[in-house]
Motif scaffolding. Sequence first.
Motif, PDB file in Angstrom:
ATOM      1  N   UNK A   1      37.440  72.355   0.372  1.00  4.75           N
ATOM      2  CA  UNK A   1      38.348  71.415   1.462  1.00  4.75           C
ATOM      3  C   UNK A   1      38.708  69.916   0.586  1.00  4.75           C
ATOM      4  N   UNK A   2      39.363  69.367   1.323  1.00  7.49           N
ATOM      5  CA  UNK A   2      39.887  68.106   1.070  1.00  7.49           C
ATOM      6  C   UNK A   2      38.714  67.183   1.433  1.00  7.49           C
ATOM      7  N   UNK A   3      37.952  66.633   0.289  1.00  7.78           N
ATOM      8  CA  UNK A   3      36.868  65.671   0.307  1.00  7.78           C
ATOM      9  C   UNK A   3      37.004  64.223   0.026  1.00  7.78           C
ATOM     10  N   UNK A   4      38.126  64.036  -0.583  1.00  2.00           N
ATOM     11  CA  UNK A   4      38.404  62.758  -1.207  1.00  2.00           C
ATOM     12  C   UNK A   4      39.721  62.504  -0.500  1.00  2.00           C
ATOM     13  N   UNK A   5      40.013  61.421   0.066  1.00  3.48           N
ATOM     14  CA  UNK A   5      41.122  60.787   0.777  1.00  3.48           C
ATOM     15  C   UNK A   5      40.801  59.414   1.346  1.00  3.48           C
TER      16      UNK A   5
ATOM     17  N   UNK B   1      49.187  67.262   2.887  1.00  3.21           N
ATOM     18  CA  UNK B   1      49.660  67.847   1.323  1.00  3.21           C
ATOM     19  C   UNK B   1      48.680  67.682   0.260  1.00  3.21           C
ATOM     20  N   UNK B   2      47.397  67.524   0.522  1.00  7.55           N
ATOM     21  CA  UNK B   2      46.378  67.252  -0.574  1.00  7.55           C
ATOM     22  C   UNK B   2      45.786  68.603  -0.710  1.00  7.55           C
ATOM     23  N   UNK B   3      45.742  68.811  -1.976  1.00  5.17           N
ATOM     24  CA  UNK B   3      44.662  70.005  -2.420  1.00  5.17           C
ATOM     25  C   UNK B   3      43.496  69.886  -2.259  1.00  5.17           C
ATOM     26  N   UNK B   4      42.470  71.048  -1.778  1.00  7.42           N
ATOM     27  CA  UNK B   4      41.162  70.787  -1.962  1.00  7.42           C
ATOM     28  C   UNK B   4      40.728  70.104  -3.389  1.00  7.42           C
ATOM     29  N   UNK B   5      39.696  69.202  -2.987  1.00  6.76           N
ATOM     30  CA  UNK B   5      39.182  68.326  -4.109  1.00  6.76           C
ATOM     31  C   UNK B   5      37.949  67.951  -3.955  1.00  6.76           C
ATOM     32  N   UNK B   6      37.182  67.198  -4.745  1.00  5.87           N
ATOM     33  CA  UNK B   6      35.727  66.563  -4.613  1.00  5.87           C
ATOM     34  C   UNK B   6      34.653  67.629  -4.844  1.00  5.87           C
TER      35      UNK B   6
ATOM     36  N   UNK C   1      35.381  66.433   5.959  1.00 10.40           N
ATOM     37  CA  UNK C   1      36.348  67.063   5.092  1.00 10.40           C
ATOM     38  C   UNK C   1      37.649  67.235   5.774  1.00 10.40           C
ATOM     39  N   UNK C   2      38.984  67.409   5.201  1.00  8.84           N
ATOM     40  CA  UNK C   2      40.093  67.793   6.104  1.00  8.84           C
ATOM     41  C   UNK C   2      40.330  69.323   6.039  1.00  8.84           C
TER      42      UNK C   2
END
Length: 294
Positions: free
Chosen positions: A112-116, A103-108, A212-213
Amino acid sequence: MKCLGGKLMNKKQFVLAACLLAVANSASAAVNVPSGVTGLWLFSNGSSTQATIGNDVTNVYGNPGTGFTGPAVQIGTESDPFLWQDSGNIQMSDWGAVAVPHGISPNGGGSKVNEYTILMDYRQTHKFGDWVSMFDTYDGDVKSAGNSDGDLFKNTSNQIGTGATGYSTLTYDPSVTHRIVISVDNGSSFQVSVDGVLFLDGTAQPVDGRFSLAPVVHLLVDNAWEAAWGHLETAMIWDHALSPSEAAALGAFSDPGNNNFPTPLVFADPIPEPTSLALIGLGLGSLAGVRRKK
């Protein structure tokens, strides 16, 4: 004896109320779970499908007959009240995985999801001398040699890492439940803590690269079946990278400073009812001094 709701409390009810009050007071002063949690799974019924926070996760590729129905694990004893909990688990198999829609929006700064951050309370039950994958960022739901490799491993020397990030010099015993915290900020840092200790301060990875996720991340799986039977007790995910000090505050699943009970997990943000009491249960070990009088 004091009263509760106009009725006389028996000794058991009185002790329960006193201990819940003590936990609540302790919790208000000992927040150690930062904001930004997008998913929490306690597996209290031996199932992987009920989310306390966020989206339900799913099982994929369970061995026939196992069904991912590991029994709840009792911590402590009923003779020492409030020092025990039925912190359920999923019984993982060699061919199993937990698919997590985070459920994380693309970031960083990427698409894609780069921070988690991912937390797992996990122990193996066999294959202690083999390679074991902790998670796969992309296609762990399709077991094929043509798919991507796992993205964090325990190697044959019980170190944690990958070829890209490097491996820890520290080692751990995989047969014991550990609190493993994977904190990723692509372009800046790749860190793994075990029981509050920074095990790996690895090589930072590219934005939108291997680490990235995808929308669904897979726990405890690898394309070459480098996995193991084991118990997953708790899983949690944040929408940003925790710092080493924040990971340290999450402590250990078996905390020597807490009579070897799990470090309490006390949330900065309100937890949806009725699960708040269940979350308090994660920290019942903090009441180590309470004993039932004979």
